[in-house]
Design a protein around this motif. Structure first.
Motif, PDB file in Angstrom:
ATOM      1  N   PRO A 132       5.163  11.333  13.651  1.00 13.60           N
ATOM      2  CA  PRO A 132       4.514  11.293  12.343  1.00 13.60           C
ATOM      3  C   PRO A 132       3.017  11.063  12.495  1.00 13.60           C
ATOM      4  O   PRO A 132       2.575  10.336  13.376  1.00 13.60           O
ATOM      5  CB  PRO A 132       5.196  10.120  11.640  1.00 13.60           C
ATOM      6  N   TYR A 190       4.983  -0.569  18.320  1.00 18.10           N
ATOM      7  CA  TYR A 190       6.267  -0.272  17.683  1.00 18.10           C
ATOM      8  C   TYR A 190       7.017   0.790  18.476  1.00 18.10           C
ATOM      9  O   TYR A 190       6.412   1.636  19.116  1.00 18.10           O
ATOM     10  CB  TYR A 190       6.044   0.263  16.259  1.00 18.10           C
ATOM     11  N   TYR A 250       2.603  10.127   5.486  1.00 16.58           N
ATOM     12  CA  TYR A 250       2.597  10.653   6.843  1.00 16.58           C
ATOM     13  C   TYR A 250       3.095  12.090   6.806  1.00 16.58           C
ATOM     14  O   TYR A 250       3.854  12.489   5.923  1.00 16.58           O
ATOM     15  CB  TYR A 250       3.520   9.842   7.757  1.00 16.58           C
ATOM     16  N   PHE A 260      -0.483   9.992  10.385  1.00 18.43           N
ATOM     17  CA  PHE A 260      -1.042   9.402   9.173  1.00 18.43           C
ATOM     18  C   PHE A 260      -1.933  10.405   8.456  1.00 18.43           C
ATOM     19  O   PHE A 260      -2.764  11.062   9.067  1.00 18.43           O
ATOM     20  CB  PHE A 260      -1.852   8.157   9.549  1.00 18.43           C
ATOM     21  N   ASP A 303       3.820  -3.135   3.151  1.00 22.87           N
ATOM     22  CA  ASP A 303       2.634  -3.779   3.701  1.00 22.87           C
ATOM     23  C   ASP A 303       2.728  -3.993   5.205  1.00 22.87           C
ATOM     24  O   ASP A 303       1.819  -4.520   5.803  1.00 22.87           O
ATOM     25  CB  ASP A 303       2.385  -5.117   3.000  1.00 22.87           C
ATOM     26  N   LYS A 337      -5.930  -8.384   5.956  1.00 22.94           N
ATOM     27  CA  LYS A 337      -5.649  -8.344   4.519  1.00 22.94           C
ATOM     28  C   LYS A 337      -5.338  -6.934   4.042  1.00 22.94           C
ATOM     29  O   LYS A 337      -4.886  -6.734   2.934  1.00 22.94           O
ATOM     30  CB  LYS A 337      -6.840  -8.897   3.731  1.00 22.94           C
ATOM     31  N   VAL A 338      -5.603  -5.968   4.887  1.00 24.28           N
ATOM     32  CA  VAL A 338      -5.382  -4.576   4.493  1.00 24.28           C
ATOM     33  C   VAL A 338      -4.363  -3.959   5.432  1.00 24.28           C
ATOM     34  O   VAL A 338      -4.488  -4.058   6.642  1.00 24.28           O
ATOM     35  CB  VAL A 338      -6.691  -3.761   4.567  1.00 24.28           C
ATOM     36  N   TYR A 339      -3.346  -3.335   4.857  1.00 25.25           N
ATOM     37  CA  TYR A 339      -2.336  -2.672   5.670  1.00 25.25           C
ATOM     38  C   TYR A 339      -2.990  -1.600   6.528  1.00 25.25           C
ATOM     39  O   TYR A 339      -3.740  -0.774   6.043  1.00 25.25           O
ATOM     40  CB  TYR A 339      -1.283  -2.053   4.760  1.00 25.25           C
ATOM     41  N   TYR A 389       0.845  -1.182   0.000  1.00 29.22           N
ATOM     42  CA  TYR A 389       0.000   0.000   0.000  1.00 29.22           C
ATOM     43  C   TYR A 389       0.885   1.238   0.000  1.00 29.22           C
ATOM     44  O   TYR A 389       2.040   1.196   0.421  1.00 29.22           O
ATOM     45  CB  TYR A 389      -0.900   0.015   1.247  1.00 29.22           C
ATOM     46  N   GLU A 421       9.626  -8.226  15.022  1.00 26.95           N
ATOM     47  CA  GLU A 421      10.733  -7.823  14.182  1.00 26.95           C
ATOM     48  C   GLU A 421      11.563  -6.773  14.913  1.00 26.95           C
ATOM     49  O   GLU A 421      11.022  -6.000  15.706  1.00 26.95           O
ATOM     50  CB  GLU A 421      10.230  -7.248  12.853  1.00 26.95           C
ATOM     51  N   PHE A 458       1.099   7.298  15.818  1.00 25.59           N
ATOM     52  CA  PHE A 458       2.279   7.630  16.615  1.00 25.59           C
ATOM     53  C   PHE A 458       1.935   8.538  17.788  1.00 25.59           C
ATOM     54  O   PHE A 458       1.048   9.396  17.696  1.00 25.59           O
ATOM     55  CB  PHE A 458       3.306   8.354  15.744  1.00 25.59           C
ATOM     56  N   GLN A 466      -3.915   6.898   2.726  1.00 23.47           N
ATOM     57  CA  GLN A 466      -3.383   5.631   2.235  1.00 23.47           C
ATOM     58  C   GLN A 466      -4.214   5.180   1.043  1.00 23.47           C
ATOM     59  O   GLN A 466      -5.419   5.417   1.007  1.00 23.47           O
ATOM     60  CB  GLN A 466      -3.464   4.598   3.341  1.00 23.47           C
ATOM     61  N   PHE A 482      13.217   2.737  12.488  1.00 21.58           N
ATOM     62  CA  PHE A 482      12.492   1.638  13.116  1.00 21.58           C
ATOM     63  C   PHE A 482      13.394   0.934  14.119  1.00 21.58           C
ATOM     64  O   PHE A 482      14.562   0.643  13.839  1.00 21.58           O
ATOM     65  CB  PHE A 482      12.019   0.667  12.039  1.00 21.58           C
ATOM     66  N   PRO A 514      -2.518   1.634   8.923  1.00 20.25           N
ATOM     67  CA  PRO A 514      -1.524   2.658   9.243  1.00 20.25           C
ATOM     68  C   PRO A 514      -1.216   2.673  10.728  1.00 20.25           C
ATOM     69  O   PRO A 514      -2.033   2.267  11.554  1.00 20.25           O
ATOM     70  CB  PRO A 514      -2.199   3.957   8.813  1.00 20.25           C
ATOM     71  N   GLN A 515      -0.031   3.121  11.040  1.00 29.47           N
ATOM     72  CA  GLN A 515       0.394   3.219  12.429  1.00 29.47           C
ATOM     73  C   GLN A 515       0.067   4.605  12.978  1.00 29.47           C
ATOM     74  O   GLN A 515       0.174   5.602  12.276  1.00 29.47           O
ATOM     75  CB  GLN A 515       1.888   2.926  12.536  1.00 29.47           C
ATOM     76  N   ILE A 530       7.397  -0.005   8.637  1.00 24.91           N
ATOM     77  CA  ILE A 530       7.578   1.334   8.075  1.00 24.91           C
ATOM     78  C   ILE A 530       9.062   1.644   8.050  1.00 24.91           C
ATOM     79  O   ILE A 530       9.736   1.567   9.076  1.00 24.91           O
ATOM     80  CB  ILE A 530       6.841   2.384   8.928  1.00 24.91           C
TER      81      ILE A 530
END
Lengths: 107, 117
Positions: free
Chosen positions: A44, B33, A36, A46, A92, B101-103, A32, B56, B108, A49, B45, B105-106, A95
């Protein structure tokens, strides 16, 4: 995670429409495109998208051509408070921020 | 609108000391995160966390760093034996797995400015 390229900086005037283009030639099928905004000393935020074609919300529009190798963030009638760094990301999950585009709005 | 809350806003610590940065993610979010931003540089990150474990981490997130979700609302970043180069803004973020199935957003927080003396 696709590498993105966007202008380092842009200047515009209050009341103008600002378009920031981002290229992501290696975008994957599942990726996607997300934008930001970051103000100094803030996290940041959003903005918008999309996956393909056009997406519009109360803040901005995002235009994505059919090949998805680029995208354009459009900010209508900017004001001084839109001065910020704008980041384009194509992925996906994780970030990875680039240097973004430093947008400076002039009176 | 719900938001990610980080405390303290500014932390000053002597080199070599341990520091814990606190975050309260958005309540129904399940992905968490940590990022850092050294003054004038990119947002980097550090680590992602899901289902009570690290999913991760970056090269920056070495043995000096650890994360914990001690209860149902807090998410912490601990830095042991701080170094001068740890001085940075540290941002916490969270995201909503509503549709895998859909990203998603994060979102913050506004960060903790960590100053190592």
């Amino acid at each position: 995670l696709a590498k993105t390229t966007q202008p380092i900086s842009m200047d515009s005037y209050e009341g103008q429409e600002v378009n920031i283009t981002c290229s992501h030639n290696n975008i994957a099928t599942n990726d996607y495109i997300t934008w930001y905004q970051q103000f100094p000393s803030q996290g940041p935020r959003f903005i918008i998208q999309g996956y393909k074609t056009k997406v519009t919300n109360e803040v901005a529009s995002l235009f994505i051509p059919a090949d998805r190798k680029s995208s354009t963030l459009s900010l209508p009638r900017v004001s001084l408070s839109d001065t910020a760094v704008y980041y384009c990301l194509a992925g996906d999950d994780k970030i990875i921020f680039g240097k973004g585009t430093r947008l400076h709005i002039l009176p | 609108e719900p938001e990610v809350t980080q405390t303290p806003s500014h932390q000053v610590t002597q080199m070599g000391q341990e520091v814990i940065l606190h975050c309260v993610p958005i309540s129904n979010h399940l992905y968490f995160y940590w990022y850092r931003q050294i003054l004038g540089q990119k947002v980097e990150f550090l680590v992602s966390f899901y289902n009570n474990e690290i999913s991760e981490k970056s090269e920056i997130f070495d043995d000096q760093f650890s994360v914990e979700r001690p209860d149902g609302s807090n998410f912490t970043l601990k830095i042991r034996s701080t170094k001068l180069e740890d001085s940075a803004m540290y941002f916490c973020a969270s995201s909503d797995p509503a549709d895998p199935k859909v990203y998603q957003p994060q979102h913050f927080g506004d960060g903790t400015r960590l100053s190592i003396l």
